[in-house]
Design a protein around this motif. Structure first.
Motif, PDB file in Angstrom:
ATOM      1  N   SER A  58       0.821  -1.212   0.000  1.00 41.86           N
ATOM      2  CA  SER A  58       0.000   0.000   0.000  1.00 41.86           C
ATOM      3  C   SER A  58       0.857   1.264   0.000  1.00 41.86           C
ATOM      4  CB  SER A  58      -0.932   0.003   1.210  1.00 41.86           C
ATOM      5  OG  SER A  58      -1.802  -1.112   1.185  1.00 41.86           O
ATOM      6  N   VAL A  59       1.984   1.219   0.695  1.00 38.81           N
ATOM      7  CA  VAL A  59       2.876   2.382   0.729  1.00 38.81           C
ATOM      8  C   VAL A  59       3.608   2.556  -0.600  1.00 38.81           C
ATOM      9  CG1 VAL A  59       4.951   3.348   1.812  1.00 38.81           C
ATOM     10  CG2 VAL A  59       3.168   2.307   3.226  1.00 38.81           C
ATOM     11  N   LEU A  60       4.155   1.472  -1.121  1.00 38.89           N
ATOM     12  CA  LEU A  60       4.943   1.557  -2.351  1.00 38.89           C
ATOM     13  C   LEU A  60       4.075   1.848  -3.571  1.00 38.89           C
ATOM     14  CD1 LEU A  60       7.446  -1.425  -1.835  1.00 38.89           C
ATOM     15  CD2 LEU A  60       7.842   1.027  -1.453  1.00 38.89           C
ATOM     16  N   ASP A  61       2.822   1.401  -3.564  1.00 38.94           N
ATOM     17  CA  ASP A  61       1.970   1.555  -4.749  1.00 38.94           C
ATOM     18  C   ASP A  61       0.743   2.418  -4.430  1.00 38.94           C
ATOM     19  OD1 ASP A  61       1.735   0.898  -7.480  1.00 38.94           O
ATOM     20  OD2 ASP A  61       0.139  -0.522  -7.024  1.00 38.94           O
ATOM     21  N   ARG A  62       0.958   3.426  -3.564  1.00 36.12           N
ATOM     22  CA  ARG A  62      -0.171   4.214  -3.073  1.00 36.12           C
ATOM     23  C   ARG A  62      -0.813   5.091  -4.137  1.00 36.12           C
ATOM     24  NH1 ARG A  62       4.578   6.020  -1.084  1.00 36.12           N
ATOM     25  NH2 ARG A  62       5.220   8.180  -1.506  1.00 36.12           N
ATOM     26  N   LYS A  63      -0.144   5.333  -5.264  1.00 31.24           N
ATOM     27  CA  LYS A  63      -0.695   6.211  -6.290  1.00 31.24           C
ATOM     28  C   LYS A  63      -1.579   5.485  -7.296  1.00 31.24           C
ATOM     29  CE  LYS A  63       3.101   9.562  -6.061  1.00 31.24           C
ATOM     30  NZ  LYS A  63       4.163  10.275  -6.837  1.00 31.24           N
ATOM     31  N   ARG A  64      -1.613   4.171  -7.247  1.00 35.65           N
ATOM     32  CA  ARG A  64      -2.438   3.427  -8.201  1.00 35.65           C
ATOM     33  C   ARG A  64      -3.920   3.629  -7.868  1.00 35.65           C
ATOM     34  NH1 ARG A  64      -1.348  -1.072 -11.476  1.00 35.65           N
ATOM     35  NH2 ARG A  64       0.702  -1.280 -10.484  1.00 35.65           N
ATOM     36  N   PRO A  65      -4.740   4.043  -8.844  1.00 37.66           N
ATOM     37  CA  PRO A  65      -6.143   4.356  -8.548  1.00 37.66           C
ATOM     38  C   PRO A  65      -7.015   3.120  -8.325  1.00 37.66           C
ATOM     39  CG  PRO A  65      -5.700   4.617 -10.895  1.00 37.66           C
ATOM     40  CD  PRO A  65      -4.383   4.354 -10.251  1.00 37.66           C
ATOM     41  N   SER A  66      -6.680   2.002  -8.932  1.00 39.00           N
ATOM     42  CA  SER A  66      -7.521   0.807  -8.793  1.00 39.00           C
ATOM     43  C   SER A  66      -6.705  -0.448  -9.076  1.00 39.00           C
ATOM     44  CB  SER A  66      -8.724   0.870  -9.745  1.00 39.00           C
ATOM     45  OG  SER A  66      -8.276   0.813 -11.092  1.00 39.00           O
ATOM     46  N   TYR A  67      -7.298  -1.575  -8.699  1.00 36.92           N
ATOM     47  CA  TYR A  67      -6.662  -2.875  -8.926  1.00 36.92           C
ATOM     48  C   TYR A  67      -7.658  -3.792  -9.634  1.00 36.92           C
ATOM     49  CZ  TYR A  67      -2.925  -1.492  -5.737  1.00 36.92           C
ATOM     50  OH  TYR A  67      -1.868  -0.843  -5.144  1.00 36.92           O
ATOM     51  N   ASN A  68      -8.258  -3.323 -10.684  1.00 40.60           N
ATOM     52  CA  ASN A  68      -9.283  -4.101 -11.371  1.00 40.60           C
ATOM     53  C   ASN A  68      -8.745  -5.430 -11.891  1.00 40.60           C
ATOM     54  OD1 ASN A  68     -11.261  -2.184 -10.918  1.00 40.60           O
ATOM     55  ND2 ASN A  68     -10.822  -1.067 -12.801  1.00 40.60           N
ATOM     56  N   ALA A  69      -7.580  -5.398 -12.514  1.00 35.13           N
ATOM     57  CA  ALA A  69      -7.014  -6.630 -13.077  1.00 35.13           C
ATOM     58  C   ALA A  69      -6.654  -7.611 -11.961  1.00 35.13           C
ATOM     59  CB  ALA A  69      -5.781  -6.311 -13.917  1.00 35.13           C
ATOM     60  N   ALA A  70      -6.006  -7.100 -10.897  1.00 34.90           N
ATOM     61  CA  ALA A  70      -5.622  -7.979  -9.791  1.00 34.90           C
ATOM     62  C   ALA A  70      -6.863  -8.568  -9.111  1.00 34.90           C
ATOM     63  CB  ALA A  70      -4.781  -7.208  -8.777  1.00 34.90           C
ATOM     64  N   PHE A  71      -7.892  -7.744  -8.921  1.00 42.37           N
ATOM     65  CA  PHE A  71      -9.122  -8.224  -8.298  1.00 42.37           C
ATOM     66  C   PHE A  71      -9.797  -9.265  -9.183  1.00 42.37           C
ATOM     67  CE2 PHE A  71     -13.699  -7.997  -7.472  1.00 42.37           C
ATOM     68  CZ  PHE A  71     -13.699  -8.252  -6.111  1.00 42.37           C
ATOM     69  N   TYR A  72      -9.786  -9.046 -10.487  1.00 44.73           N
ATOM     70  CA  TYR A  72     -10.384  -9.995 -11.413  1.00 44.73           C
ATOM     71  C   TYR A  72      -9.711 -11.366 -11.284  1.00 44.73           C
ATOM     72  CZ  TYR A  72     -11.256 -12.419 -15.819  1.00 44.73           C
ATOM     73  OH  TYR A  72     -11.561 -13.366 -16.763  1.00 44.73           O
ATOM     74  N   LYS A 215     -13.109  -7.143 -18.032  1.00 49.11           N
ATOM     75  CA  LYS A 215     -12.644  -8.169 -18.956  1.00 49.11           C
ATOM     76  C   LYS A 215     -11.169  -7.947 -19.236  1.00 49.11           C
ATOM     77  CE  LYS A 215     -17.147  -8.652 -21.204  1.00 49.11           C
ATOM     78  NZ  LYS A 215     -17.905  -8.567 -22.484  1.00 49.11           N
ATOM     79  N   PRO A 216     -10.362  -8.996 -19.091  1.00 45.33           N
ATOM     80  CA  PRO A 216      -8.926  -8.835 -19.319  1.00 45.33           C
ATOM     81  C   PRO A 216      -8.587  -8.509 -20.770  1.00 45.33           C
ATOM     82  CG  PRO A 216      -9.476 -11.151 -19.050  1.00 45.33           C
ATOM     83  CD  PRO A 216     -10.705 -10.373 -18.718  1.00 45.33           C
ATOM     84  N   THR A 217      -9.492  -8.844 -21.679  1.00 47.03           N
ATOM     85  CA  THR A 217      -9.297  -8.528 -23.098  1.00 47.03           C
ATOM     86  C   THR A 217     -10.660  -8.447 -23.772  1.00 47.03           C
ATOM     87  OG1 THR A 217      -8.337  -9.290 -25.196  1.00 47.03           O
ATOM     88  CG2 THR A 217      -9.055 -10.975 -23.647  1.00 47.03           C
ATOM     89  N   LYS A 218     -10.736  -7.715 -24.862  1.00 45.83           N
ATOM     90  CA  LYS A 218     -11.987  -7.590 -25.612  1.00 45.83           C
ATOM     91  C   LYS A 218     -12.023  -8.519 -26.816  1.00 45.83           C
ATOM     92  CE  LYS A 218     -12.804  -2.791 -24.218  1.00 45.83           C
ATOM     93  NZ  LYS A 218     -13.026  -1.392 -24.688  1.00 45.83           N
ATOM     94  N   ASP A 219     -11.028  -9.358 -26.942  1.00 50.62           N
ATOM     95  CA  ASP A 219     -10.958 -10.281 -28.071  1.00 50.62           C
ATOM     96  C   ASP A 219     -12.083 -11.310 -27.961  1.00 50.62           C
ATOM     97  OD1 ASP A 219     -10.336 -11.991 -30.085  1.00 50.62           O
ATOM     98  OD2 ASP A 219      -8.343 -12.536 -29.353  1.00 50.62           O
ATOM     99  N   PRO A 220     -13.008 -11.334 -28.936  1.00 52.55           N
ATOM    100  CA  PRO A 220     -14.129 -12.286 -28.846  1.00 52.55           C
ATOM    101  C   PRO A 220     -13.683 -13.738 -28.913  1.00 52.55           C
ATOM    102  CG  PRO A 220     -14.103 -11.193 -30.990  1.00 52.55           C
ATOM    103  CD  PRO A 220     -13.096 -10.492 -30.143  1.00 52.55           C
ATOM    104  N   THR A 221     -12.589 -13.992 -29.616  1.00 55.64           N
ATOM    105  CA  THR A 221     -12.079 -15.372 -29.694  1.00 55.64           C
ATOM    106  C   THR A 221     -11.681 -15.874 -28.319  1.00 55.64           C
ATOM    107  OG1 THR A 221     -11.260 -14.940 -31.925  1.00 55.64           O
ATOM    108  CG2 THR A 221     -10.388 -16.882 -30.789  1.00 55.64           C
ATOM    109  N   TYR A 222     -11.025 -15.016 -27.538  1.00 52.61           N
ATOM    110  CA  TYR A 222     -10.607 -15.385 -26.187  1.00 52.61           C
ATOM    111  C   TYR A 222     -11.805 -15.773 -25.337  1.00 52.61           C
ATOM    112  CZ  TYR A 222      -9.200 -14.660 -21.320  1.00 52.61           C
ATOM    113  OH  TYR A 222      -8.997 -14.802 -19.982  1.00 52.61           O
TER     114      TYR A 222
END
Length: 385
Positions: A58-72, A215-222
């Motif tokens: 939290s201290v080292l990465d305090r400027k990151r606004p969100s963790y959407n990818a990590a939460f996903y 969604k980690p990607t918008k590729d429909p094939t994925y």
């Protein structure tokens, strides 16, 4: 659950002894219990490391606004974990391998002599229907976690199911408390990720909007590949666990083949070294019951209610028997066993230098109330015996 912490073993032992003041067995060993001293020490150390890591991150990465990818990806990992174990425990109940029985020796055991866990296990083992219901609910929770759109409902179902399991483990002293608590809290975590919409509809009576899933990607094939991967994975899990449950239930569950001489045999006459021993409850050497429930094993319940376990190995004729203490390395036949008719059995031979001749009579298993009571839609009076 804590088996991967062996590299931390010195740290765990130190924390358990010097910080938590534990006096138990602080080492990794397998007993079937998930609530060992080492398990609690592991939980404490991992919790401390997690809190320290959270503060540093939290201290080292305090400027990151969100963790959407990590939460996903966190929710993906939790869903996979829960799906696997909901299916595992669910199929173990659908095919009644987790709670097989009640065993024949349980039928002879007074309720007052049972441990709380033994009572709970007998309660679950008695009803095939209740096993089926609880197993289906666990499988349902796992199924709902597979699609993204139903993960919140799946989390709620898993939380409810595992809350009941956790409470049973707590109040009947079943040593899976930590593990069931983790499964319960994982389900709650997945549900609370969508708590706002739930509270708007069911509590605050407010309108809510559709959730835009990350969604980690918008590729429909994925996304097409992932959909078919989920379907294939679910079918493979169903096939594997269904086959394992079917075969296990017929190997050691309720539908296993019954061994020769299966039953509860009551000793009507007991002759030891040419001396007839009276059936007095003060005699610790006089047998009361011979219980044959599983192939290769037998239990003897004596007049003073003590139990002794034996290996029970018949030859191809079914009359020559090796009946020995399970620690005995010898396997040669030392008894002759004969079934006079469906109700009478005789056993003659030498056990630990004592000659024995025992005449048994079969107990009628259908006379046990736990077995013969069955189900009744209509009960004019409560049948609480």
């Amino acid at each position: 659950m804590f088996g991967g912490n062996r590299i931390l073993e010195p740290l765990l032992v130190w924390a358990g002894r010097d910080i938590l003041g534990m006096e138990g067995r602080l080492e990794f060993f397998s007993t079937g219990s998930g609530d060992t001293s080492m398990a609690f020490a592991s939980l404490f150390v991992l919790l401390c490391l997690s809190l320290i890591g959270t503060v540093i991150w939290s201290v080292l990465d305090r400027k990151r606004p969100s963790y959407n990818a990590a939460f996903y990806w966190l929710t993906v990992v939790l869903r996979i974990f829960l799906v696997f174990f909901m299916f595992t425990y669910g199929f173990a109940k659908i095919y009644k391998t987790q709670f097989a029985g009640p065993s024949l020796i349980r039928l002879l055991q007074p309720v007052g002599d049972m441990s709380p866990m033994g009572l709970a296990w007998t309660y679950m083992a008695q009803s095939e229907g209740f096993n089926l219901f609880t197993g289906l609910m666990e499988v349902l929770g796992g199924l709902l976690l597979i699609p993204k759109r139903t993960q919140s409902l799946g989390g709620l179902v898993v939380f409810g199911v595992m809350l009941q399991v956790f409470m049973m483990n707590m109040f009947y002293d079943i040593p899976v408390k930590l593990y069931s608590a983790h499964l319960m809290l994982f389900g709650l975590f997945l549900f609370t990720a969508d708590w706002k919409r739930f509270s708007h509809i069911f509590i605050k009576n407010k309108p809510t909007e559709a959730l835009s899933y990350y969604k980690p990607t918008k590729d429909p094939t994925y996304h097409a590949v992932m959909m078919w991967f989920k379907v294939a994975g679910m079918l493979v899990l169903f096939a594997i666990m269904g086959y394992q449950g079917y075969s296990s239930e017929r190997s050691y569950g309720d539908k296993r083949p019954k061994p020769q001489y299966y039953g509860i045999w009551e000793a009507e006459e007991f002759i030891k070294n040419q001396d007839t021993i009276a059936p007095l409850i003060t005699r610790s050497d006089r047998w009361r019951y011979l219980v044959i429930d599983r192939k290769g094993y037998a239990l003897v319940k004596k007049m003073n209610d003590s139990l002794e376990r034996f290996s029970f190995v018949l030859d191809s004729s079914g009359t020559n028997l090796s009946l020995r203490n399970r620690s005995d390395t010898l396997s040669d036949p030392n008894f002759v066993i004969k079934q006079v008719d469906s109700l009478q059995l005789t056993l003659q031979g030498v056990l630990e230098q004592d000659s024995l001749m025992i005449r048994f009579r079969a107990r009628d298993l259908s006379q046990f109330r736990l077995i013969n009571r069955g189900f009744h839609w209509i009960n004019e009076t409560p049948y609480n015996r």
